[in-house]
Enzyme design. Sequence first.
Site, mmCIF file in Angstrom:
data_model
loop_
_atom_site.group_PDB
_atom_site.id
_atom_site.type_symbol
_atom_site.label_atom_id
_atom_site.label_comp_id
_atom_site.label_asym_id
_atom_site.label_seq_id
_atom_site.Cartn_x
_atom_site.Cartn_y
_atom_site.Cartn_z
ATOM 1 N N GLU A 1 27.881 1.101 -8.495
ATOM 2 C CA GLU A 1 27.823 1.602 -9.940
ATOM 3 C C GLU A 1 29.102 2.090 -10.689
ATOM 4 O O GLU A 1 29.894 3.254 -11.664
ATOM 5 C CB GLU A 1 27.320 3.160 -9.668
ATOM 6 C CG GLU A 1 25.498 2.703 -9.312
ATOM 7 C CD GLU A 1 24.952 4.625 -9.422
ATOM 8 O OE1 GLU A 1 25.757 5.709 -9.001
ATOM 9 O OE2 GLU A 1 23.492 4.367 -9.183
ATOM 10 N N ASN B 1 26.478 -3.592 -6.562
ATOM 11 C CA ASN B 1 24.991 -2.861 -7.285
ATOM 12 C C ASN B 1 25.538 -1.675 -8.608
ATOM 13 O O ASN B 1 26.204 -1.305 -8.425
ATOM 14 C CB ASN B 1 24.791 -2.532 -5.971
ATOM 15 C CG ASN B 1 23.295 -1.599 -5.976
ATOM 16 O OD1 ASN B 1 22.473 -2.179 -5.528
ATOM 17 N ND2 ASN B 1 23.006 -0.546 -5.693
ATOM 18 N N HIS C 1 15.675 1.049 -10.658
ATOM 19 C CA HIS C 1 15.051 2.182 -10.840
ATOM 20 C C HIS C 1 14.561 2.602 -12.950
ATOM 21 O O HIS C 1 15.122 2.961 -13.217
ATOM 22 C CB HIS C 1 15.431 3.271 -11.423
ATOM 23 C CG HIS C 1 16.380 3.574 -9.224
ATOM 24 N ND1 HIS C 1 15.830 4.425 -8.355
ATOM 25 C CD2 HIS C 1 18.064 3.016 -8.664
ATOM 26 C CE1 HIS C 1 16.922 4.066 -7.363
ATOM 27 N NE2 HIS C 1 17.858 3.478 -7.761
ATOM 28 N N GLU D 1 16.613 -1.233 -5.481
ATOM 29 C CA GLU D 1 16.669 -0.065 -5.046
ATOM 30 C C GLU D 1 15.306 0.426 -6.582
ATOM 31 O O GLU D 1 14.791 1.183 -6.901
ATOM 32 C CB GLU D 1 16.987 0.690 -5.849
ATOM 33 C CG GLU D 1 18.479 0.757 -4.624
ATOM 34 C CD GLU D 1 20.011 2.045 -5.210
ATOM 35 O OE1 GLU D 1 19.421 2.949 -5.717
ATOM 36 O OE2 GLU D 1 21.030 1.664 -4.790
ATOM 37 N N ASP E 1 12.170 1.164 -7.988
ATOM 38 C CA ASP E 1 10.887 2.592 -8.059
ATOM 39 C C ASP E 1 10.113 2.196 -9.142
ATOM 40 O O ASP E 1 11.128 2.742 -10.480
ATOM 41 C CB ASP E 1 11.105 3.557 -7.381
ATOM 42 C CG ASP E 1 12.390 4.741 -7.809
ATOM 43 O OD1 ASP E 1 12.952 4.005 -8.400
ATOM 44 O OD2 ASP E 1 13.166 5.302 -6.753
HETATM 45 C C1 XIL Z 1 19.757 9.106 -3.894
HETATM 46 C C2 XIL Z 1 19.389 9.163 -1.896
HETATM 47 O O1 XIL Z 1 17.992 8.517 -2.537
HETATM 48 C C3 XIL Z 1 18.873 10.950 -2.302
HETATM 49 O O2 XIL Z 1 18.413 11.252 -0.967
HETATM 50 C C4 XIL Z 1 20.223 11.528 -2.386
HETATM 51 O O3 XIL Z 1 20.829 13.205 -2.785
HETATM 52 C C5 XIL Z 1 21.290 10.532 -3.929
HETATM 53 O O4 XIL Z 1 21.266 9.554 -3.671
HETATM 54 N N1 XIL Z 1 21.141 4.727 -6.599
HETATM 55 C C6 XIL Z 1 21.502 4.918 -5.302
HETATM 56 C C7 XIL Z 1 21.300 5.842 -4.177
HETATM 57 O O5 XIL Z 1 22.873 4.147 -5.197
HETATM 58 O O6 XIL Z 1 22.653 5.462 -3.464
HETATM 59 C C8 XIL Z 1 20.870 6.823 -4.417
HETATM 60 O O7 XIL Z 1 20.097 7.077 -3.825
HETATM 61 C C9 XIL Z 1 19.614 6.837 -5.976
HETATM 62 C C10 XIL Z 1 20.601 5.889 -6.720
#
Ligand code: XIL
Length: 377
Positions: free
Chosen positions: A179, A220, A256, A286, A288
């Site tokens: 990020e 990422n 996400h 990641e 969802d």
């Molecule tokens: C999130 C975790 O799932 C949580 O448990 C934590 O509190 C915060 O981070 N992008 C990312 C991940 O790259 O590392 C994040 O993970 C979600 C968003």
Amino acid sequence: MNLGFIYGLVSGFIIMAIVSAITVKNLGDEKEFLRKEVDFLKNTLNRITRVAPLRYLADKNGILIGTCVSSSHLTDRDYVETLIREFSVVTTENELKFEIVHPSPNTYVFEPADRIISLAEANGMRVRGHTLVWHAQLPPWIVNGNFTKEEWKKVLREHILTVVGRYRGRIWAWDVVNEAVDDTGSLRDTVWLKNIGPEYIELAFRWAHEADPGALLFYNDYGIEEVNAKSDAVYRLIKELLKRNVPIHGVGFQMHVSLDNPPNPQKVAENIKRFTDLGLQVHITEMDVRIKLPATEDELIRQAQVYKEILEVCLNSKNCTAFVMWGFTDKYSWIPYAFPGYGAALIFDENYLPKPAYYALWETLFSKAIWTPTSSD
Ligand code: XIL
């Protein structure tokens, strides 16, 4: 397990569905009959997926399918059972973030990450390490750090060499930088940018490569799934890194997404293409699909469609080598905390029962599988 066996099971299943549909027309107590039939079909499907779980079918498609894992759930037997049955790659959810792995200047805490990595190794799963350089989940000694530019570089270098070095040869792919670009397409204003300057990105990749020359190194980010201002900026950034011979091998699309505003699969495909044309691998890192609670049956089916479309895009893109979700059970997901009012974002429910999204992924992998025998058959 062979092709004939799987086809036998599936054809049997389809024939049952047709027979039931015809029979039910002639019955008085349709509802009760239907309920029994649905139960029967669910059990049958359940048996089929036990024989050929997602990771088995992903293997037949030449990709890895994965999830993030939190060490705090490894005492939950159903969690571990489902995890090792279904997935072939795991990402450490929090355990390798700076805050946890390196909480004070001279302390490294590896035990939680070690537990995930040993479990993965014992079950033939690869590991994605997450993440070396990020603006979030930093310990106070970094957030409030007061060092010269040279000292900041030393801190980051030592961190990367220690963490990557410890797992040399054991971590398949690292999210080296996470990020680093903001939503407008500029470099995000982080501790690292402020104190080291834009070259922190290049340095991080070089140090990670030095510590483990065999690991795949990824940039990422979220919101870069389609062609847009942010993904344009990431594209330019990576192109420039490649031009300077920085060891970077892939780009991670976090994915996400929300059912309110699902991604457009054609646009994702187009975007993946330009990155793979640079010679990079792409991972969905990641995924969802959050739903405003309570989720209805119809929403769960539309959610399944979103998962299916993205998996299809990945399967159709030659260098999309891993499809990873940010968890697998709605029992443990970051969504309700990060997006209050939203949830139900993953492919198993709180009781580890597969949701429509699970079956959608399963069916996609099944229908595209290339059935050549492997040594594990
Ligand atoms: C999130 C975790 O799932 C949580 O448990 C934590 O509190 C915060 O981070 N992008 C990312 C991940 O790259 O590392 C994040 O993970 C979600 C968003």
